[in-house]
Design a protein around this motif. Structure first.
Motif, PDB file in Angstrom:
ATOM      1  N   UNK A  56       0.817  -1.210   0.000  1.00 32.62           N
ATOM      2  CA  UNK A  56       0.000   0.000   0.000  1.00 32.62           C
ATOM      3  C   UNK A  56       0.854   1.264   0.000  1.00 32.62           C
ATOM      4  N   UNK A  57       2.010   1.205   0.625  1.00 31.32           N
ATOM      5  CA  UNK A  57       2.886   2.373   0.648  1.00 31.32           C
ATOM      6  C   UNK A  57       3.288   2.757  -0.770  1.00 31.32           C
ATOM      7  N   UNK A  58       3.492   1.764  -1.596  1.00 34.54           N
ATOM      8  CA  UNK A  58       3.903   2.017  -2.978  1.00 34.54           C
ATOM      9  C   UNK A  58       2.796   2.639  -3.815  1.00 34.54           C
ATOM     10  N   UNK A  59       1.526   2.450  -3.409  1.00 32.78           N
ATOM     11  CA  UNK A  59       0.414   3.055  -4.151  1.00 32.78           C
ATOM     12  C   UNK A  59       0.149   4.497  -3.727  1.00 32.78           C
ATOM     13  N   UNK A  60       0.779   4.940  -2.635  1.00 34.05           N
ATOM     14  CA  UNK A  60       0.646   6.310  -2.130  1.00 34.05           C
ATOM     15  C   UNK A  60      -0.796   6.644  -1.723  1.00 34.05           C
ATOM     16  N   UNK A  61      -1.505   5.646  -1.176  1.00 39.07           N
ATOM     17  CA  UNK A  61      -2.877   5.855  -0.724  1.00 39.07           C
ATOM     18  C   UNK A  61      -2.988   5.593   0.775  1.00 39.07           C
ATOM     19  N   UNK A  62      -3.793   6.363   1.412  1.00 38.04           N
ATOM     20  CA  UNK A  62      -4.151   6.199   2.823  1.00 38.04           C
ATOM     21  C   UNK A  62      -2.907   6.157   3.715  1.00 38.04           C
TER      22      UNK A  62
END
Length: 129
Positions: free
Chosen positions: A60-66
């Protein structure tokens, strides 16, 4: 989520502002067993945190969300783990009373970043689990 709910529930029974509203019979009979259960659940929650870091946080960190709510959630969880350990093994007297109270209030406050993280996640499309 069930593990975290059980951890919170067992912690609430130990938390003084709530515990003093419970009948004495409940406190006398269940407080020690509940404290043991809370400690065991806390250990399992740290294992869960490791799994969540590996399987959820990194992708999720790589998607830059939440990110902001996830960072807040992980930070509160880490401080709870440290304060729980310090209250149990590294303090005495007034220091322990302060740490236990702070741990309890922070445990209650954990609901805020959990709710924000779950709500933000639901409003963003195509999120990797």
């Amino acid at each position: 989520m069930l593990l975290l709910a059980a951890l919170l529930g067992s912690g609430l029974v130990l938390f003084e502002p709530i515990a003093m509203r419970l009948p004495d019979a409940v406190l006398l009979e269940w407080r020690h067993a509940n404290a043991i259960a809370h400690g065991l659940l806390a250990g399992w929650s740290l294992l869960l945190l490791g799994a969540v870091l590996a399987r959820h946080v990194v992708p999720m960190w790589q998607t830059n969300r939440v990110r902001w709510s996830g960072v807040a959630l992980a930070a509160v969880w880490a401080v709870l783990a440290l304060s729980g350990q310090f209250a149990q093994y590294g303090s005495d007297g007034r220091t322990r009373d302060f740490i236990v109270a702070a741990h309890g209030w922070l445990g209650c406050a954990l609901l805020v970043p959990v709710a924000l993280h779950l709500l933000r996640r639901r409003h963003q499309p195509e999120i990797v689990p």
